[in-house]
Design an enzyme around this catalytic site. Sequence first.
Site, PDB file in Angstrom:
ATOM      1  N   GLU A   1     -18.592  18.220   0.991  1.00  0.00           N
ATOM      2  CA  GLU A   1     -17.691  18.902   0.060  1.00  0.00           C
ATOM      3  C   GLU A   1     -18.134  18.706  -1.382  1.00  0.00           C
ATOM      4  O   GLU A   1     -18.082  19.643  -2.193  1.00  0.00           O
ATOM      5  CB  GLU A   1     -16.265  18.397   0.276  1.00  0.00           C
ATOM      6  CG  GLU A   1     -15.685  18.832   1.618  1.00  0.00           C
ATOM      7  CD  GLU A   1     -14.337  18.225   1.922  1.00  0.00           C
ATOM      8  OE1 GLU A   1     -13.620  18.790   2.767  1.00  0.00           O
ATOM      9  OE2 GLU A   1     -13.991  17.177   1.341  1.00  0.00           O
TER      10      GLU A   1
ATOM     11  N   ASP B   1      -6.124   3.479   7.445  1.00  0.00           N
ATOM     12  CA  ASP B   1      -7.553   3.172   7.516  1.00  0.00           C
ATOM     13  C   ASP B   1      -7.830   1.701   7.786  1.00  0.00           C
ATOM     14  O   ASP B   1      -8.918   1.359   8.247  1.00  0.00           O
ATOM     15  CB  ASP B   1      -8.243   3.569   6.208  1.00  0.00           C
ATOM     16  CG  ASP B   1      -8.304   5.070   6.013  1.00  0.00           C
ATOM     17  OD1 ASP B   1      -8.114   5.799   6.997  1.00  0.00           O
ATOM     18  OD2 ASP B   1      -8.537   5.511   4.872  1.00  0.00           O
TER      19      ASP B   1
ATOM     20  N   ALA C   1      -6.032  11.252   6.973  1.00  0.00           N
ATOM     21  CA  ALA C   1      -4.698  11.306   6.379  1.00  0.00           C
ATOM     22  C   ALA C   1      -3.613  11.657   7.402  1.00  0.00           C
ATOM     23  O   ALA C   1      -2.558  11.002   7.432  1.00  0.00           O
ATOM     24  CB  ALA C   1      -4.683  12.293   5.215  1.00  0.00           C
TER      25      ALA C   1
ATOM     26  N   GLY D   1      -0.158   4.499  -0.016  1.00  0.00           N
ATOM     27  CA  GLY D   1      -0.880   5.707   0.355  1.00  0.00           C
ATOM     28  C   GLY D   1      -0.122   6.500   1.398  1.00  0.00           C
ATOM     29  O   GLY D   1       1.113   6.424   1.498  1.00  0.00           O
ATOM     30  N   PHE D   2      -0.853   7.241   2.214  1.00  0.00           N
ATOM     31  CA  PHE D   2      -0.207   8.114   3.196  1.00  0.00           C
ATOM     32  C   PHE D   2       0.680   7.333   4.164  1.00  0.00           C
ATOM     33  O   PHE D   2       1.837   7.677   4.382  1.00  0.00           O
ATOM     34  CB  PHE D   2      -1.273   8.881   3.984  1.00  0.00           C
ATOM     35  CG  PHE D   2      -1.980   9.931   3.190  1.00  0.00           C
ATOM     36  CD1 PHE D   2      -1.332  11.082   2.794  1.00  0.00           C
ATOM     37  CD2 PHE D   2      -3.309   9.779   2.833  1.00  0.00           C
ATOM     38  CE1 PHE D   2      -1.981  12.066   2.052  1.00  0.00           C
ATOM     39  CE2 PHE D   2      -3.978  10.747   2.103  1.00  0.00           C
ATOM     40  CZ  PHE D   2      -3.308  11.891   1.715  1.00  0.00           C
TER      41      PHE D   2
ATOM     42  N   GLY E   1       0.822  -1.202   0.000  1.00  0.00           N
ATOM     43  CA  GLY E   1       0.000   0.000   0.000  1.00  0.00           C
ATOM     44  C   GLY E   1       0.854   1.248   0.000  1.00  0.00           C
ATOM     45  O   GLY E   1       1.610   1.488   0.938  1.00  0.00           O
TER      46      GLY E   1
END
Length: 436
Positions: free
Chosen positions: A172, A309, A325, A15-16, A13
């Site tokens: 949003e 997550d 995040a 991601g962040f 992974g």
Amino acid sequence: MSLPDQHHVVIVGGGFAGLHAAKRLGQRGYQVTLLDKRNFQLFQPLLYQVATGSLSTGDIAIPQRVVLRKYPRVRCLATTAFDVDPQARVLKHEFGELKYDTLIVATGVKHHYFGRDEWREFAPGLKTLEHALEMRRKIFSAFERAELTDDEALRRELLTFVVVGAGPTGVELAGAIGELAHKTMRRDFRGIDPSQARILLVEGAKDVLPVYPEGLRQSARKHLEQLGVTVLTETMVEDIDADSVRTKKGEVRETIRTQTILWAAGVRASLFGEILAQRTGVQLDRGGRVKVEPDCSLPGHPEIFVLGDLARLTDATGSEVPGLAPAAMQQGRYAADLLHSRVTGAKAPEPFKYVDRGTMAVIGMNKAVGDLKFMKVTGWFAWLTWAFVHIAALVDGAQRLRVFVQWTWKYFTRHIGDRLVTGAPTQTRKLRAERS
């Protein structure tokens, strides 16, 4: 003890959490292999701006190997991991196997349709670039098709946009569509008036942004209504198909005719959590997240970390760490520091404690709400704070500059430049035929 360059860390992974762990370990000379099914890191908090045309894909995504190119012992592989053998310390992926000394899993979440996966075809969510581009196509093609038709019923249907879920993503997204219709595109069409569009935000809870303080919820709702968004709270979705949403509020049911349904109502942990549960016996929560130790490792498997997550983590203060995040980035750096202390015999870091600087949601230009650690903010100041925080959080300096320039241009001109309708178009004549 061993040397960092003799210790192989496999990260699943990019991601962040995964990327920040890889950067920290790369700085210290570890042999790191980063696997991700996509070859880029995605700044998910700004995906809705790609979906609504404010930013392009390259503004919020960057190849992991570009971020990590200064670390010669870090390798990036574009592949999907599908199994792990904890006893042999082997990770299996679609093109082979990798032996590891330490495994870090940070595969994130996916959409959750609460047992109604057939809705996915009609109501895309927003977790990947592909999802954002699909949403962009649906949103802007709806306006284009409305411009084409003389059928008033079809036009009303095309100019009705339903967003399901009023958490930060839904708020949003609905606010951005409202700003498009009522401000950005108001002079762009001749046959339709975009400001006549209906934007409906459907939420089962009593208010938008349910986890925010009451005052901020009320401010967010007011901002949404100023942008022409109709907020339908305490309203449940019973069914979704290609051109309608059926809702229920109390005993009242309503069928909303629409061609554009966008899903922002729920997420579930990725399938790799289930693989870990099968192979190690670790427990999962109701959302599929892996229950980890306070140091982010699996119970009984200190060589396996689960971050971001995918992790159900309670920190040193006894608080559950949210799936945000900033939390993922902090976990990635923490896991790298803890691993380094184990390998080198250095002093271990203190137990993980999430540094919560607050949460924010932007509704439109000069409209945002923020529950910060030291104060609650709304309006223009909240929007400016949100913009600064998100620009600073982008991984690449060139991305920060591009986003800053584009947001500044949009602020003063109200113009955005990426309203391209891509993908296979739907013919208006076909829609008419289906309705007749």
